[in-house]
Design an enzyme around this catalytic site. Structure first.
Site, PDB file in Angstrom:
ATOM      1  N   ASN A 185      -5.640 -10.074 -14.791  1.00 60.69           N
ATOM      2  CA  ASN A 185      -6.843  -9.803 -15.445  1.00 60.69           C
ATOM      3  C   ASN A 185      -7.509  -8.316 -15.229  1.00 60.69           C
ATOM      4  O   ASN A 185      -8.707  -8.326 -15.537  1.00 60.69           O
ATOM      5  CB  ASN A 185      -7.897 -10.771 -14.972  1.00 60.69           C
ATOM      6  CG  ASN A 185      -8.618 -10.353 -13.695  1.00 60.69           C
ATOM      7  OD1 ASN A 185      -7.829  -9.929 -12.733  1.00 60.69           O
ATOM      8  ND2 ASN A 185      -9.768 -10.517 -13.292  1.00 60.69           N
ATOM      9  N   HIS A 188       7.481  -6.040  -8.049  1.00 59.24           N
ATOM     10  CA  HIS A 188       6.304  -5.529  -8.460  1.00 59.24           C
ATOM     11  C   HIS A 188       6.029  -5.666 -10.056  1.00 59.24           C
ATOM     12  O   HIS A 188       6.608  -4.963 -10.679  1.00 59.24           O
ATOM     13  CB  HIS A 188       6.233  -3.935  -8.277  1.00 59.24           C
ATOM     14  CG  HIS A 188       4.590  -3.287  -8.077  1.00 59.24           C
ATOM     15  ND1 HIS A 188       3.659  -4.130  -8.738  1.00 59.24           N
ATOM     16  CD2 HIS A 188       4.463  -2.394  -7.474  1.00 59.24           C
ATOM     17  CE1 HIS A 188       2.507  -3.230  -8.485  1.00 59.24           C
ATOM     18  NE2 HIS A 188       2.871  -2.253  -7.875  1.00 59.24           N
ATOM     19  N   GLY A 189       5.266  -6.886 -10.413  1.00 59.88           N
ATOM     20  CA  GLY A 189       5.048  -7.069 -11.498  1.00 59.88           C
ATOM     21  C   GLY A 189       3.669  -6.823 -12.127  1.00 59.88           C
ATOM     22  O   GLY A 189       3.388  -7.197 -13.180  1.00 59.88           O
ATOM     23  N   ALA A 247       5.018  -0.037  -2.200  1.00 64.03           N
ATOM     24  CA  ALA A 247       6.049   0.032  -3.373  1.00 64.03           C
ATOM     25  C   ALA A 247       7.084   0.958  -3.135  1.00 64.03           C
ATOM     26  O   ALA A 247       6.995   2.232  -2.734  1.00 64.03           O
ATOM     27  CB  ALA A 247       5.142   0.491  -4.622  1.00 64.03           C
ATOM     28  N   LEU A 270       0.741  -1.090  -0.170  1.00 68.05           N
ATOM     29  CA  LEU A 270       0.019  -0.097  -0.048  1.00 68.05           C
ATOM     30  C   LEU A 270       0.762   1.323  -0.053  1.00 68.05           C
ATOM     31  O   LEU A 270       1.635   1.559   1.058  1.00 68.05           O
ATOM     32  CB  LEU A 270      -0.884  -0.067   1.208  1.00 68.05           C
ATOM     33  CG  LEU A 270      -1.885  -1.091   1.321  1.00 68.05           C
ATOM     34  CD1 LEU A 270      -2.510  -1.351   2.573  1.00 68.05           C
ATOM     35  CD2 LEU A 270      -3.129  -0.873   0.303  1.00 68.05           C
ATOM     36  N   THR A 271       1.116   1.825  -1.153  1.00 64.90           N
ATOM     37  CA  THR A 271       1.744   3.000  -1.313  1.00 64.90           C
ATOM     38  C   THR A 271       0.996   4.266  -0.293  1.00 64.90           C
ATOM     39  O   THR A 271      -0.312   4.435  -0.250  1.00 64.90           O
ATOM     40  CB  THR A 271       1.669   3.688  -2.763  1.00 64.90           C
ATOM     41  OG1 THR A 271       2.495   2.804  -3.289  1.00 64.90           O
ATOM     42  CG2 THR A 271       2.236   5.133  -2.664  1.00 64.90           C
ATOM     43  N   ARG A 296      -7.180  -2.404   1.769  1.00 66.40           N
ATOM     44  CA  ARG A 296      -7.752  -1.302   2.440  1.00 66.40           C
ATOM     45  C   ARG A 296      -8.176  -1.641   3.786  1.00 66.40           C
ATOM     46  O   ARG A 296      -8.343  -0.702   4.675  1.00 66.40           O
ATOM     47  CB  ARG A 296      -8.976  -0.763   1.361  1.00 66.40           C
ATOM     48  CG  ARG A 296      -8.409   0.097   0.351  1.00 66.40           C
ATOM     49  CD  ARG A 296      -9.573   0.131  -0.857  1.00 66.40           C
ATOM     50  NE  ARG A 296      -9.789  -1.479  -1.497  1.00 66.40           N
ATOM     51  CZ  ARG A 296     -10.757  -1.432  -2.081  1.00 66.40           C
ATOM     52  NH1 ARG A 296     -11.725  -0.629  -2.798  1.00 66.40           N
ATOM     53  NH2 ARG A 296     -10.915  -2.824  -2.629  1.00 66.40           N
ATOM     54  N   GLN A 334       8.342  -4.331  -1.538  1.00 64.40           N
ATOM     55  CA  GLN A 334       7.961  -4.337  -2.791  1.00 64.40           C
ATOM     56  C   GLN A 334       8.851  -3.550  -3.715  1.00 64.40           C
ATOM     57  O   GLN A 334       8.984  -2.286  -3.366  1.00 64.40           O
ATOM     58  CB  GLN A 334       6.608  -4.037  -2.967  1.00 64.40           C
ATOM     59  CG  GLN A 334       5.948  -4.428  -4.127  1.00 64.40           C
ATOM     60  CD  GLN A 334       4.629  -4.060  -4.497  1.00 64.40           C
ATOM     61  OE1 GLN A 334       4.206  -2.586  -4.370  1.00 64.40           O
ATOM     62  NE2 GLN A 334       3.813  -4.649  -5.071  1.00 64.40           N
ATOM     63  N   ARG A 367     -12.999  -9.782  -9.494  1.00 69.56           N
ATOM     64  CA  ARG A 367     -13.941 -10.298 -10.146  1.00 69.56           C
ATOM     65  C   ARG A 367     -14.772  -9.597 -10.885  1.00 69.56           C
ATOM     66  O   ARG A 367     -15.475  -9.743 -11.931  1.00 69.56           O
ATOM     67  CB  ARG A 367     -14.796 -11.443  -9.269  1.00 69.56           C
ATOM     68  CG  ARG A 367     -14.064 -12.796  -9.286  1.00 69.56           C
ATOM     69  CD  ARG A 367     -14.293 -13.452  -7.746  1.00 69.56           C
ATOM     70  NE  ARG A 367     -13.150 -14.234  -7.236  1.00 69.56           N
ATOM     71  CZ  ARG A 367     -13.054 -15.309  -7.722  1.00 69.56           C
ATOM     72  NH1 ARG A 367     -13.898 -15.945  -8.423  1.00 69.56           N
ATOM     73  NH2 ARG A 367     -11.799 -15.906  -7.290  1.00 69.56           N
ATOM     74  N   TYR A 398       3.145  -1.193 -14.275  1.00 72.79           N
ATOM     75  CA  TYR A 398       4.302  -0.646 -14.006  1.00 72.79           C
ATOM     76  C   TYR A 398       5.643  -1.262 -14.732  1.00 72.79           C
ATOM     77  O   TYR A 398       4.979  -2.393 -15.802  1.00 72.79           O
ATOM     78  CB  TYR A 398       4.867  -0.735 -12.594  1.00 72.79           C
ATOM     79  CG  TYR A 398       3.845   0.230 -11.884  1.00 72.79           C
ATOM     80  CD1 TYR A 398       3.743   1.608 -11.991  1.00 72.79           C
ATOM     81  CD2 TYR A 398       3.023  -0.171 -10.735  1.00 72.79           C
ATOM     82  CE1 TYR A 398       3.107   2.346 -11.316  1.00 72.79           C
ATOM     83  CE2 TYR A 398       2.240   0.592 -10.200  1.00 72.79           C
ATOM     84  CZ  TYR A 398       2.053   2.069 -10.414  1.00 72.79           C
ATOM     85  OH  TYR A 398       1.296   2.854  -9.843  1.00 72.79           O
ATOM     86  N   ASN A 431      -0.236  -4.010 -12.179  1.00 73.02           N
ATOM     87  CA  ASN A 431      -0.663  -2.765 -12.134  1.00 73.02           C
ATOM     88  C   ASN A 431      -0.266  -1.636 -13.251  1.00 73.02           C
ATOM     89  O   ASN A 431      -0.016  -0.582 -13.165  1.00 73.02           O
ATOM     90  CB  ASN A 431      -0.510  -1.826 -10.667  1.00 73.02           C
ATOM     91  CG  ASN A 431      -1.163  -2.756  -9.737  1.00 73.02           C
ATOM     92  OD1 ASN A 431      -2.024  -3.682  -9.937  1.00 73.02           O
ATOM     93  ND2 ASN A 431      -1.017  -2.503  -8.436  1.00 73.02           N
TER      94      ASN A 431
HETATM   95  C1  FMN Z   1      -4.190   3.534  -1.027  1.00 75.13           C
HETATM   96  C2  FMN Z   1      -3.571   2.449  -1.959  1.00 75.13           C
HETATM   97  C3  FMN Z   1      -2.184   2.104  -2.061  1.00 75.13           C
HETATM   98  C4  FMN Z   1      -1.892   1.120  -3.125  1.00 75.13           C
HETATM   99  N1  FMN Z   1      -0.532   0.782  -3.162  1.00 75.13           N
HETATM  100  C5  FMN Z   1      -0.153  -0.285  -3.823  1.00 75.13           C
HETATM  101  C6  FMN Z   1       1.488  -0.437  -4.003  1.00 75.13           C
HETATM  102  O1  FMN Z   1       2.410   0.278  -3.592  1.00 75.13           O
HETATM  103  N2  FMN Z   1       1.913  -1.730  -4.739  1.00 75.13           N
HETATM  104  C7  FMN Z   1       0.892  -2.481  -5.305  1.00 75.13           C
HETATM  105  O2  FMN Z   1       1.141  -3.586  -5.741  1.00 75.13           O
HETATM  106  N3  FMN Z   1      -0.617  -2.390  -5.010  1.00 75.13           N
HETATM  107  C8  FMN Z   1      -1.054  -1.297  -4.563  1.00 75.13           C
HETATM  108  N4  FMN Z   1      -2.255  -0.972  -4.188  1.00 75.13           N
HETATM  109  C9  FMN Z   1      -3.114  -2.144  -4.481  1.00 75.13           C
HETATM  110  C10 FMN Z   1      -3.532  -2.775  -3.234  1.00 75.13           C
HETATM  111  O3  FMN Z   1      -2.254  -3.658  -2.877  1.00 75.13           O
HETATM  112  C11 FMN Z   1      -4.592  -3.877  -3.618  1.00 75.13           C
HETATM  113  O4  FMN Z   1      -4.243  -4.766  -4.775  1.00 75.13           O
HETATM  114  C12 FMN Z   1      -5.918  -3.336  -3.650  1.00 75.13           C
HETATM  115  O5  FMN Z   1      -6.238  -2.227  -2.780  1.00 75.13           O
HETATM  116  C13 FMN Z   1      -7.157  -4.381  -3.734  1.00 75.13           C
HETATM  117  O6  FMN Z   1      -7.279  -5.006  -2.394  1.00 75.13           O
HETATM  118  P1  FMN Z   1      -8.327  -4.654  -1.281  1.00 75.13           P
HETATM  119  O7  FMN Z   1      -9.524  -4.765  -1.862  1.00 75.13           O
HETATM  120  O8  FMN Z   1      -8.048  -5.827  -0.114  1.00 75.13           O
HETATM  121  O9  FMN Z   1      -7.983  -3.308  -0.742  1.00 75.13           O
HETATM  122  C14 FMN Z   1      -2.707   0.125  -3.543  1.00 75.13           C
HETATM  123  C15 FMN Z   1      -4.121   0.401  -3.274  1.00 75.13           C
HETATM  124  C16 FMN Z   1      -4.629   1.456  -2.388  1.00 75.13           C
HETATM  125  C17 FMN Z   1      -6.091   1.543  -1.997  1.00 75.13           C
END
Ligand code: FMN
Length: 362
Positions: A228, A172-173, A56, A24-25, A316, A98, A264, A177, A175
């Site tokens: 996906n 980190h593979g 990340a 979570l960034t 979250r 990460q 999904r 990037y 989203n």
């Molecule tokens: C505030 C925020 C920051 C995030 N930062 C990253 C990150 O740094 N690296 C990453 O791979 N995904 C990041 N994500 C995606 C989350 O790891 C996760 O895949 C996404 O929130 C869905 O999962 P959840 O429904 O349990 O929240 C971020 C999501 C949120 C909401």
């Protein structure tokens, strides 16, 4: 069937439960990208997670395009992370770093020069900068020389992660990037040995994993994908074929665990053009699979029962509930998260969500 509270081994790392904190960034590291005491306090609060995957973390200035996100290329950053990892361990937790290169999603205003990607393309939407959102800049296609350098930057960041006391790394593979920009065909239009066929598109990821594995041992390496999801302009025409090949490659490389962000329904992740690929990967890949996105524990238990996953990662819910593991264990109600403070900087909405006992006392 395993349950959420059964232990699990991810390579060299022993987890006491299967509730993982997703990466979570949070944008609290400042412009120099150096982790600080506030960040240590935040991670310590969440040390009861089976495993914490860090936010990340940039492998180089060139690869880091998120305001106030941390890095792992300088001695100051290693020292900052040392405090985080030490404190998490002291509180009984485990944490992996990460490793992040954002590729074409880095705006030059962040100090990394013209962005680099698999192909000379411009990402859709806008970049985050210290002066607010700006349109993305067209990336240049990485030369072979760039690729060698970036692979070495990943290896250095992994070495730094271990020096800082992390239990391992997650590449980190996902989203959209840099690694995703090589893997999926919407972003990779190269005609050399890094583009075109699936085998070629896997080459960059493979070189990164091999270099990191040689540096710190593959038993401390995991990798995350979003197979996906159409995210930041990156998707693939045939995710089952691509991620089947990815699964085979990870099996050959002996990467012990993967995390899949596989919603999904169209959600936080963006739109969802295809069904999850984890069931197909499961038949090919014998390592551990951590599933993510929009899960609660009922959903996690179902995935365990269906044999699709070994652990669940929650994002979250961990932002708003530092003691999430305990809340799940006792069936306690959950705090609501506040999205306006996700990246806002400072302690508010970061380390001030109430723990169970405080909530009761309030
Ligand atoms: C505030 C925020 C920051 C995030 N930062 C990253 C990150 O740094 N690296 C990453 O791979 N995904 C990041 N994500 C995606 C989350 O790891 C996760 O895949 C996404 O929130 C869905 O999962 P959840 O429904 O349990 O929240 C971020 C999501 C949120 C909401």
């Amino acid at each position: 069937m395993h349950g959420l509270f059964d232990p699990l081994r991810l390579g060299a790392i022993e987890l006491p439960n299967r509730i993982v904190m997703a990466p979570l960034t949070r944008g609290r590291a400042g412009r120099e990208a150096v982790p600080n005491a506030l960040m240590a306090a935040y991670y310590v609060q969440r040390a009861s997670a089976g495993l914490i995957i860090s936010e990340a973390t940039g492998i180089s200035r060139e690869g880091l395009g998120w305001p106030n996100a941390p890095g792992l290329w300088s001695d100051e950053q290693v020292a900052g992370w040392q405090r985080v990892a030490q404190d998490v361990h002291r509180h009984g937790g485990r944490i992996v770093a990460q490793l992040w290169h954002m590729g074409r999603l880095v705006h030059p205003d962040l100090g990394g020069g013209r962005p680099v990607s698999s192909s000379a393309m411009t990402a859709p939407d806008h970049a985050h900068t210290y002066e607010g959102n700006k349109p993305y800049v067209r990336a240049r296609a990485a030369t072979r020389e760039d690729i060698r350098r970036i692979v070495a930057d990943y290896a250095r960041a992994a070495r730094n992660a271990i020096s800082a006391g992390f239990d391992g790394v997650q590449v980190h593979g996902a989203n959209g990037y840099l690694i995703d920009q090589f893997l999926r065909d919407a972003a990779n239009h190269r005609r050399d040995e890094y583009g075109g066929s699936i085998d070629n598109r896997l080459r960059f990821m493979t070189e990164v994993l091999e270099a990191i594995g040689a540096e710190i041992g593959m038993d401390r390496v995991g990798i995350r994908f979003s197979p996906n999801v159409l995210v930041q302009g990156v998707e693939d025409g045939d995710p089952i074929a691509l991620f089947g090949a990815v699964a085979k490659r990870l099996e050959e490389l002996r990467v012990p665990w993967i995390e899949l962000r596989e919603p999904r329904l169209p959600t936080s992740a963006g739109s969802v053009p295809t069904d999850p690929v984890s069931p197909a990967m499961r038949h090919i890949y014998s390592g551990r699979i951590v599933i993510n996105s929009d899960r609660d524990w009922a959903g996690a238990r179902r995935a365990f029962a269906e044999g699709d996953a070994d652990a669940v990662s929650l994002g979250r819910l961990f932002i708003a509930n530092p003691d999430l593991v305990r809340r799940i264990a006792v069936g306690a109600p959950l705090n609501e998260g506040d999205p306006t403070t996700y990246y806002s900087g400072g302690a508010a909405g970061y380390i001030d969500y109430p723990m169970l006992d405080e909530a009761r006392a309030a």
